[in-house]
Design a protein around this motif. Structure first.
Motif, PDB file in Angstrom:
ATOM      1  N   ILE A  54     -13.207 -33.808 -27.901  1.00 44.32           N
ATOM      2  CA  ILE A  54     -13.794 -34.033 -26.583  1.00 44.32           C
ATOM      3  C   ILE A  54     -12.813 -34.829 -25.739  1.00 44.32           C
ATOM      4  CG2 ILE A  54     -15.015 -36.144 -27.301  1.00 44.32           C
ATOM      5  CD1 ILE A  54     -17.350 -35.196 -25.464  1.00 44.32           C
ATOM      6  N   SER A  55     -12.735 -34.530 -24.447  1.00 48.76           N
ATOM      7  CA  SER A  55     -11.757 -35.161 -23.555  1.00 48.76           C
ATOM      8  C   SER A  55     -12.368 -36.361 -22.843  1.00 48.76           C
ATOM      9  CB  SER A  55     -11.263 -34.160 -22.518  1.00 48.76           C
ATOM     10  OG  SER A  55     -12.304 -33.849 -21.607  1.00 48.76           O
ATOM     11  N   SER A  91      -3.061 -29.594 -20.819  1.00 49.65           N
ATOM     12  CA  SER A  91      -2.652 -30.741 -19.998  1.00 49.65           C
ATOM     13  C   SER A  91      -3.566 -31.943 -20.177  1.00 49.65           C
ATOM     14  CB  SER A  91      -2.631 -30.328 -18.519  1.00 49.65           C
ATOM     15  OG  SER A  91      -3.923 -29.896 -18.124  1.00 49.65           O
ATOM     16  N   GLU A  92      -4.419 -31.902 -21.169  1.00 50.05           N
ATOM     17  CA  GLU A  92      -5.411 -32.968 -21.316  1.00 50.05           C
ATOM     18  C   GLU A  92      -5.450 -33.471 -22.755  1.00 50.05           C
ATOM     19  OE1 GLU A  92      -9.908 -33.755 -19.545  1.00 50.05           O
ATOM     20  OE2 GLU A  92      -9.141 -31.716 -19.765  1.00 50.05           O
TER      21      GLU A  92
END
Length: 494
Positions: A54-55, A91-92
């Motif tokens: 999870i980000s 990118s995360e």
């Protein structure tokens, strides 16, 4: 908007799980201020463990943690304490729990997380296998723990749907691009488990942590796996009974993920048509339509004759270390009457059965290739075809010898060689220059389409009709008939 049963089940599991095992109920008596901080930290660990990977943005978008500065600071602290593992995807950055992170939660709350996580895995497996497109609507809901806590539990529509979508999409759970679930690389996964483990413990730890469940939770399943089967008797074609061992729901979920992981390493032989996507009994039969003579043979008690020791030996020969091989062999077999065997109803059994027979398949294939004989296998059914009767006869004798060398028992009563002009059947399909659908199946299909013609257009009947027509469409010999075109027209009517 209406709720389907699947949506309602998923929503209850995820939205209520945290609230129903509120941390406040099992905390020691401490001041309300420090209590609030302690609850928020554990709520964050719970959520990361449930929806990992999870980000930060996804964590922010929940109603758990509106304070971005607190969230960033806490995430950094978790990293320093080795409670979470951070890895970059596109990118995360995404976060997953390490072994220490799983151990951080109190038992009752960790159990809630593990059960919820299994529900997500089960739902993803169901969606992938059945290609079910669930309704994307999951209503926002505010579900709060008991009044003494100030931590709101409110998950919007994006959270549960996101983890399911990622696990079903092209770059997640059911794809050959990625064999991991919670981590991006083998190194990330290795970094998430304790460094002081013995080698025998590593496979179990890795499997549990990558699934996103605690090791203690998975270990209980592993230790008591033999008790987690139900048994059902079915009748064979010859009238005798066969016992089917079916894993219970949670064990079946764990074995389904194990099967998916194994499918990347344990490739079946190219002559095999069973339990492989894109292949079937029909593709197996098609291989033999040019043969003048068709030979058939099979194995006696196929799955029951595949023991944990056979699986262990095959895994070792393919490059697994002895600790990984032992873990897989034990987890995927059942012990009965002091003998281990592959359970008929386990998701891992088809993959392992194909793999254990790989060397025998290769030996038989090379023998047949040198003699211009076509050889295929569908589960325990071996088929040979060619232009020369005696060569087919010799090939079957060679196959029987090869199976005995690999400690399998051939079923001599099932050996048969037919002339192609006698319209023989191969894995239930009639062949003679082409493949033809079984007569009893066409008879059942005709009865279903007759029901629709006479006014019974219930969804169940139409679904059965569509299933029959879809299967029959694979036979070009049938799609050229007037009956097929008539049934197509009937099904297209509203």
């Amino acid at each position: 908007m209406g709720k389907s049963k699947n949506n309602e089940f998923s929503r209850r599991q995820l939205l209520i799980a945290f609230a129903s095992t509120s941390i406040i109920g099992i905390m020691p008596s401490i001041t309300s201020a420090s209590s609030h901080i302690y609850e928020k930290e554990n709520a964050l660990i719970w959520l990361i463990g449930t929806l990992q990977p999870i980000s930060l943005n996804e964590l922010e978008n929940t109603s758990f943690f509106p304070d971005r500065s607190w969230l960033i600071e806490t995430i950094n602290n978790f990293e320093e304490q080795l409670l979470i593992n951070k890895h970059k995807r596109i990118s995360e950055f995404y976060f997953s729990l390490t072994h220490e992170g799983h151990e951080k939660l109190p038992w009752i709350h960790a159990h809630s997380k593990d059960i919820t996580r299994l529900s997500i895995l089960r739902s993803s497996i169901f969606r992938s296998k059945n290609k079910v497109k669930f309704d994307r609507w999951i209503a926002s809901a505010g579900v709060s723990p008991p009044k003494r806590t100030n931590v709101p539990v409110s998950l919007g529509a994006h959270n549960f749907a996101r983890i399911e979508d990622e696990m079903v999409s092209s770059d997640r759970l059911f794809s050959d691009k990625n064999q991991l679930i919670s981590f991006n690389s083998a190194q990330d996964l290795a970094d998430s488990i304790p460094q002081n483990l013995s080698q025998s413990e590593v496979p179990l730890y890795k499997f549990a942590i990558d699934l996103g469940i605690s090791v203690e939770f998975f270990q209980k399943f592993f230790e008591h796996r033999y008790e987690m089967y139900k048994f059902k008797k079915t009748r064979k074609q010859n009238g005798t009974l066969r016992e089917i061992e079916i894993p219970l729901e949670n064990l079946k979920t764990l074995q389904s993920v194990m099967a998916w992981k194994l499918s990347f390493q344990l490739k079946p032989h190219k002559t095999v048509h069973s339990f492989i996507r894109g292949r079937s009994s029909i593709t197996n039969a098609k291989e033999h339509i040019r043969g003048d003579f068709i030979g058939k043979s099979d194995i006696r008690n196929f799955f029951p004759n595949i023991s944990s020791s056979k699986i262990y030996t095959s895994l070792i020969s393919s490059g697994y270390n002895r600790f990984e091989a032992k873990f897989i062999a034990l987890f995927c077999t059942i012990q009965k009457n002091k003998r281990s065997k592959l359970p008929h109803g386990s998701p891992t059994s088809p993959i392992l059965s194909n793999f254990v027979l790989y060397d025998a398949d290769e030996t038989i294939y090379q023998y047949c290739k040198a003699r211009d004989i076509t050889y295929t296998r569908y589960a325990d059914d071996f088929t040979f075809s060619g232009k020369n009767y005696s060569k087919i006869q010799q090939a079957i004798k060679y196959q029987i010898s090869a199976l005995e060398n690999h400690d399998f028992q051939p079923n001599h009563s099932k050996v048969k060689i037919s002339n192609a002009r006698d319209f023989p059947r191969v894995t239930g399909i009639n062949i003679s220059g082409d493949i033809f659908p079984p007569r009893n199946l066409k008879k059942r299909a005709r009865a279903v389409f007759h029901l629709i013609e006479t006014g019974n257009s219930s969804p169940k009947v139409r679904s059965q009709a569509a299933g029959y027509l879809g299967y029959l469409s694979q036979f070009t010999s049938f799609t050229r008939t007037a009956t097929y075109k008539k049934w197509q027209t009937i099904l297209e009517r509203r």
